[in-house]
Design a protein around this motif. Sequence first.
Motif, PDB file in Angstrom:
ATOM      1  N   THR A 173      27.324 -29.947  33.569  1.00 14.56           N
ATOM      2  CA  THR A 173      28.302 -30.417  32.584  1.00 14.56           C
ATOM      3  C   THR A 173      29.626 -30.679  33.291  1.00 14.56           C
ATOM      4  O   THR A 173      30.327 -29.735  33.692  1.00 14.56           O
ATOM      5  N   PHE A 174      29.962 -31.948  33.441  1.00 17.38           N
ATOM      6  CA  PHE A 174      31.122 -32.364  34.246  1.00 17.38           C
ATOM      7  C   PHE A 174      32.406 -31.695  33.774  1.00 17.38           C
ATOM      8  O   PHE A 174      33.238 -31.290  34.583  1.00 17.38           O
ATOM      9  N   THR A 175      32.577 -31.565  32.455  1.00 17.70           N
ATOM     10  CA  THR A 175      33.838 -31.042  31.925  1.00 17.70           C
ATOM     11  C   THR A 175      33.988 -29.530  32.072  1.00 17.70           C
ATOM     12  O   THR A 175      35.037 -28.983  31.743  1.00 17.70           O
ATOM     13  N   SER A 176      32.965 -28.862  32.573  1.00 14.12           N
ATOM     14  CA  SER A 176      33.025 -27.401  32.692  1.00 14.12           C
ATOM     15  C   SER A 176      33.469 -26.909  34.066  1.00 14.12           C
ATOM     16  O   SER A 176      33.630 -25.701  34.264  1.00 14.12           O
ATOM     17  N   TYR A 177      33.659 -27.813  35.004  1.00 14.80           N
ATOM     18  CA  TYR A 177      33.974 -27.397  36.374  1.00 14.80           C
ATOM     19  C   TYR A 177      35.150 -28.203  36.939  1.00 14.80           C
ATOM     20  O   TYR A 177      35.397 -29.342  36.547  1.00 14.80           O
ATOM     21  N   THR A 178      35.811 -27.588  37.907  1.00  9.90           N
ATOM     22  CA  THR A 178      36.880 -28.234  38.668  1.00  9.90           C
ATOM     23  C   THR A 178      36.300 -28.907  39.902  1.00  9.90           C
ATOM     24  O   THR A 178      35.401 -28.363  40.547  1.00  9.90           O
ATOM     25  N   LEU A 179      36.799 -30.087  40.214  1.00  8.71           N
ATOM     26  CA  LEU A 179      36.400 -30.786  41.427  1.00  8.71           C
ATOM     27  C   LEU A 179      37.578 -30.841  42.392  1.00  8.71           C
ATOM     28  O   LEU A 179      38.717 -31.099  41.988  1.00  8.71           O
ATOM     29  N   ASN A 180      37.289 -30.590  43.640  1.00 11.97           N
ATOM     30  CA  ASN A 180      38.297 -30.610  44.688  1.00 11.97           C
ATOM     31  C   ASN A 180      38.060 -31.792  45.635  1.00 11.97           C
ATOM     32  O   ASN A 180      36.945 -32.308  45.733  1.00 11.97           O
ATOM     33  N   TRP A 181      39.116 -32.169  46.335  1.00 16.63           N
ATOM     34  CA  TRP A 181      38.996 -33.145  47.424  1.00 16.63           C
ATOM     35  C   TRP A 181      39.432 -32.465  48.715  1.00 16.63           C
ATOM     36  O   TRP A 181      40.478 -31.798  48.756  1.00 16.63           O
ATOM     37  N   VAL A 182      38.618 -32.643  49.738  1.00 16.06           N
ATOM     38  CA  VAL A 182      38.828 -32.030  51.047  1.00 16.06           C
ATOM     39  C   VAL A 182      38.631 -33.130  52.093  1.00 16.06           C
ATOM     40  O   VAL A 182      37.711 -33.944  51.956  1.00 16.06           O
ATOM     41  N   ARG A 183      39.477 -33.164  53.101  1.00 20.08           N
ATOM     42  CA  ARG A 183      39.288 -34.171  54.145  1.00 20.08           C
ATOM     43  C   ARG A 183      39.185 -33.524  55.517  1.00 20.08           C
ATOM     44  O   ARG A 183      39.589 -32.380  55.713  1.00 20.08           O
ATOM     45  N   GLN A 184      38.612 -34.281  56.441  1.00 19.42           N
ATOM     46  CA  GLN A 184      38.428 -33.792  57.806  1.00 19.42           C
ATOM     47  C   GLN A 184      38.646 -34.949  58.769  1.00 19.42           C
ATOM     48  O   GLN A 184      37.828 -35.866  58.849  1.00 19.42           O
ATOM     49  N   ALA A 185      39.753 -34.893  59.494  1.00 19.91           N
ATOM     50  CA  ALA A 185      40.024 -35.892  60.527  1.00 19.91           C
ATOM     51  C   ALA A 185      39.059 -35.683  61.690  1.00 19.91           C
ATOM     52  O   ALA A 185      38.525 -34.583  61.858  1.00 19.91           O
ATOM     53  N   PRO A 186      38.818 -36.700  62.495  1.00 20.41           N
ATOM     54  CA  PRO A 186      37.852 -36.581  63.601  1.00 20.41           C
ATOM     55  C   PRO A 186      38.137 -35.375  64.488  1.00 20.41           C
ATOM     56  O   PRO A 186      39.250 -35.221  65.007  1.00 20.41           O
ATOM     57  N   GLY A 187      37.158 -34.494  64.621  1.00 20.67           N
ATOM     58  CA  GLY A 187      37.277 -33.328  65.486  1.00 20.67           C
ATOM     59  C   GLY A 187      38.212 -32.249  64.990  1.00 20.67           C
ATOM     60  O   GLY A 187      38.529 -31.306  65.738  1.00 20.67           O
ATOM     61  N   GLN A 188      38.660 -32.383  63.735  1.00 14.37           N
ATOM     62  CA  GLN A 188      39.652 -31.438  63.209  1.00 14.37           C
ATOM     63  C   GLN A 188      39.061 -30.529  62.131  1.00 14.37           C
ATOM     64  O   GLN A 188      37.914 -30.683  61.728  1.00 14.37           O
ATOM     65  N   ARG A 189      39.874 -29.618  61.649  1.00 14.97           N
ATOM     66  CA  ARG A 189      39.467 -28.660  60.628  1.00 14.97           C
ATOM     67  C   ARG A 189      39.405 -29.322  59.258  1.00 14.97           C
ATOM     68  O   ARG A 189      39.906 -30.422  59.062  1.00 14.97           O
TER      69      ARG A 189
END
Lengths: 109, 119
Positions: B28-44
């Motif tokens: 159920t899409f409305t029941s959860y939080t969605l996050n965005w995470v990124r990763q640059a080349p070779g980075q954390r």
Amino acid sequence: SSELTQDPAVSVALGQTVRITCQGDSLRNYYASWYQQKPGQAPVLVVYGKNNRPSGIPDRFSGSNSGNTASLTITGAQAEDEADYYCNSRDSSGDRGHVFGTGTKVTVL
Amino acid sequence: QVHLVQSGAEVKKPGASVKVSCKASGYTFTSYTLNWVRQAPGQRLEWMGWITGGTGNTRYSQKLQGRGTITRDTSASTAYMELSSLRSEDTAIYYCARDTAAGGSFDYWGQGTLVTVSS
């Protein structure tokens, strides 16, 4: 924002035990979660909360927390455990965000 | 089962904008939080922000403030991350990731979207 610090790299002999640590002030207030990331793949959650494993994660992965330090232990490391491992927690600075650790490369010898 | 499927790779010029989508299924899409995470080349991994599925409330990292916008379309079970005024250092793989029910951990991840910023 908060910072989480990990050792850059550790190695472990096949079948032996390795512990990865994560240090930061936010860990005094929040549990750490741990993610395994293999080259070219998205991260996978392996341990979260006090010491919980998602379905499908082998029980050789375990977590612990004390003060400002969280640890991930792999008991009886397998070749397929070679990967980068990241910790994360909520950010304790009050902005309700999240923070990731610097990452640890685990090599299985 | 839960799936998060992201849009395809993008190549943008400096100063342009990019919008990445993340379509959710299996819960159920409305029941959860969605996050965005990124990763640059070779980075954390770097947390960028989140959006609640139900109310659409958002929170952004300090680094992203002013340049990033996260939205969602509940009818399509899809979240979006738009980044403007792109710079070369925005070149990275961008992931969406679902919060666990208790919050604080990311239990399902999209496959990632490579955004390349180059003149």
